[in-house]
Design a protein around this motif. Structure first.
Motif, mmCIF file in Angstrom:
data_model
loop_
_atom_site.group_PDB
_atom_site.id
_atom_site.type_symbol
_atom_site.label_atom_id
_atom_site.label_comp_id
_atom_site.label_asym_id
_atom_site.label_seq_id
_atom_site.Cartn_x
_atom_site.Cartn_y
_atom_site.Cartn_z
ATOM 1 N N LEU A 49 0.829 -1.213 0.000
ATOM 2 C CA LEU A 49 0.000 0.000 0.000
ATOM 3 C C LEU A 49 0.861 1.260 0.000
ATOM 4 O O LEU A 49 0.548 2.239 -0.682
ATOM 5 N N ASN A 50 1.943 1.225 0.752
ATOM 6 C CA ASN A 50 2.836 2.386 0.810
ATOM 7 C C ASN A 50 3.483 2.657 -0.545
ATOM 8 O O ASN A 50 3.586 3.807 -0.986
ATOM 9 N N TYR A 56 0.962 6.575 -6.986
ATOM 10 C CA TYR A 56 -0.239 7.324 -7.362
ATOM 11 C C TYR A 56 -0.312 8.704 -6.705
ATOM 12 O O TYR A 56 -1.246 9.458 -6.980
ATOM 13 N N ASN A 57 0.652 9.004 -5.832
ATOM 14 C CA ASN A 57 0.617 10.235 -5.054
ATOM 15 C C ASN A 57 -0.717 10.344 -4.306
ATOM 16 O O ASN A 57 -1.385 11.393 -4.290
ATOM 17 N N SER A 58 -1.094 9.252 -3.674
ATOM 18 C CA SER A 58 -2.396 9.150 -3.016
ATOM 19 C C SER A 58 -2.444 9.988 -1.738
ATOM 20 O O SER A 58 -1.466 10.097 -1.005
ATOM 21 N N LYS A 59 -3.615 10.552 -1.469
ATOM 22 C CA LYS A 59 -3.806 11.387 -0.283
ATOM 23 C C LYS A 59 -3.994 10.547 0.981
ATOM 24 O O LYS A 59 -3.741 11.016 2.087
ATOM 25 N N LYS A 60 -4.444 9.305 0.823
ATOM 26 C CA LYS A 60 -4.787 8.509 1.998
ATOM 27 C C LYS A 60 -4.487 7.029 1.745
ATOM 28 O O LYS A 60 -4.650 6.544 0.630
ATOM 29 N N ALA A 286 -6.642 1.604 -6.124
ATOM 30 C CA ALA A 286 -5.619 2.649 -6.005
ATOM 31 C C ALA A 286 -5.938 3.833 -6.908
ATOM 32 O O ALA A 286 -6.447 3.674 -8.017
ATOM 33 N N GLY A 287 -5.613 5.007 -6.411
ATOM 34 C CA GLY A 287 -5.797 6.234 -7.176
ATOM 35 C C GLY A 287 -5.278 7.418 -6.369
ATOM 36 O O GLY A 287 -4.703 7.245 -5.286
ATOM 37 N N GLU A 288 -5.477 8.630 -6.892
ATOM 38 C CA GLU A 288 -4.983 9.827 -6.188
ATOM 39 C C GLU A 288 -5.710 10.041 -4.865
ATOM 40 O O GLU A 288 -5.128 10.524 -3.895
ATOM 41 N N LYS A 289 -6.989 9.687 -4.819
ATOM 42 C CA LYS A 289 -7.769 9.909 -3.603
ATOM 43 C C LYS A 289 -7.293 8.993 -2.474
ATOM 44 O O LYS A 289 -7.082 9.442 -1.345
ATOM 45 N N GLU A 290 -7.131 7.705 -2.767
ATOM 46 C CA GLU A 290 -6.727 6.758 -1.727
ATOM 47 C C GLU A 290 -6.214 5.455 -2.334
ATOM 48 O O GLU A 290 -6.521 5.126 -3.482
ATOM 49 N N VAL A 291 -5.419 4.754 -1.530
ATOM 50 C CA VAL A 291 -5.046 3.359 -1.802
ATOM 51 C C VAL A 291 -5.663 2.544 -0.688
ATOM 52 O O VAL A 291 -5.496 2.864 0.492
ATOM 53 N N TYR A 334 0.819 2.968 -14.755
ATOM 54 C CA TYR A 334 -0.370 2.219 -15.151
ATOM 55 C C TYR A 334 -0.540 2.218 -16.670
ATOM 56 O O TYR A 334 -0.855 1.173 -17.273
ATOM 57 N N ASN A 335 -0.346 3.363 -17.304
ATOM 58 C CA ASN A 335 -0.503 3.450 -18.761
ATOM 59 C C ASN A 335 0.526 2.599 -19.487
ATOM 60 O O ASN A 335 0.230 2.004 -20.535
#
Length: 364
Positions: A49-50, A56-60, A286-291, A334-335
């Motif tokens: 997750l880390n 993804y530069n996730s916020k959470k 996974a995404g920018e909002k959260e993993v 991902y791309n």
């Protein structure tokens, strides 16, 4: 996932609970210190997750979680109410699996309710009380359906229940747990509906001293044999050391673990054993909002995995785009995974694998 920690008084249950949850459950050198069960929720450590959060530069980051319930010490006669046993046994019926803490170390300063340390005797004491409690529950249920069966008013479901209950009772009378009953998938659903304590999977936790002597080594081997015969899991740890470690500053903790040769915390051992025992895995979104990690049973199909997120995802499931964790980390984008053909378009019959990173497509 909800795990119930059981054992005789003064075997280290609350010490272990404190160590794995940092909850500060009361722990004292006398029986029945824990009356109402203490409950603690812990995150499941997952380094994946880390790494994904960085990518993804996730916020959470939202890891999977495990709930631990510290149930008061059981004693001989608990199934008949000794030591408030009936009350404590009711708490065990609510958990997914049992963590049975067994004292293996000797220490004259810590009282043992039976006057001496004997791990195999203690296992038999607890297991017998669980069996006796289930005998009482099964007998009452048999009496309830017996009239319908003998009177010819029972439907096929009731007849099957009656048949399974009697098979379970035969096992229990031989002092064997109900989980040893071999049944097909349909019958297992009926057995699960009986909510028997001895049907629950079990993890034996041998609570040792920080240095293992011959007495402990011999009993650890014998406990392993018991676990293998029952289809249970077994781990060993020193609950007191685990509690000391968790209260240290992180830098001191790592140094102390190296000195003791500890490569894995007791919590990690326990969670790994419980995942293996219950057949659990995690998929990831996974995404920018959260993993986030989502816990499912091994063998779960993609639509049912989607349902863990929201019932609409399962109801309107179209497909899932799936990339393997190792492929995404290796390629770093991902791309790029899509260009390299590493993205799987998974349909309704896709069996989700541990570490799958999933993007669900649905329409309701």
């Amino acid at each position: 996932m909800k795990l119930g920690i059981v054992g005789l008084p003064n075997v280290g249950k609350s010490t272990l609970f404190n160590a794995i949850t940092k909850a500060g459950a009361e722990s004292a050198n006398f029986p029945f210190c824990t009356i109402e069960p203490n409950v603690g929720v812990v995150d499941v450590a997952d380094e994946r997750l880390n790494k994904l959060a960085e990518l993804y530069n996730s916020k959470k980051i939202i890891p999977a979680q495990v709930e631990f319930v510290d149930i008061a010490g059981l004693v001989k006669g608990a199934s008949e109410g000794a030591g408030l046993g009936n009350k404590f046994l009711s708490h065990i019926r609510e958990v997914d699996a049992i963590v049975h803490v067994v004292r293996v170390f000797k220490n004259e300063n810590i009282i043992h309710v039976d006057g001496s340390v004997d791990p195999l005797r203690d296992i038999d004491t607890i297991n017998l009380e669980l069996v006796l409690s289930d005998i009482d529950a099964v007998t009452k249920r048999i009496d309830k359906v017996k009239k319908q069966v003998n009177g010819g008013a029972a439907d096929l479901q009731t007849q099957k229940e009656y048949e399974l209950l009697n098979k379970i009772l035969d096992l229990l009378k031989d002092q064997k747990p109900a989980r040893l009953l071999k049944v097909n998938e349909d019958d297992q659903k009926i057995v699960d509906g009986f909510f028997l304590i001895t049907s629950k999977p079990i993890i034996y936790v041998a609570n040792t001293s920080d240095t293992i002597d011959d007495y402990q080594r011999e009993n650890l081997a014998r406990m392993q044999e018991i676990a293998e015969c029952e289809g249970a899991e077994m781990i060993s740890l020193c609950a007191r050391t685990e509690e000391e470690l968790i209260n240290m500053p992180p830098e001191d903790r790592e140094m102390f673990k190296e000195e003791l040769g500890i490569d894995c915390s007791g919590l990690d051992k326990l969670i790994r054993a419980s995942y293996h025992l219950l057949g659990l895995i995690s998929f990831i979104t996974a995404g920018e909002k959260e993993v986030r990690a989502w816990t499912i049973r091994r063998g779960t199909l993609a639509p049912q995995a989607a349902g863990k997120i929201h019932t609409d995802f399962e109801r309107g499931f179209i497909r899932a785009d799936v990339v393997k964790y190792d492929d995404l980390i290796s390629l770093g984008d991902y791309n790029l995974c899509k260009e390299k053909g590493k993205i799987i378009s998974a349909g309704k019959d896709y069996v989700v694998q541990d570490g799958d990173i999933m993007l669900f497509k649905f329409n309701v």
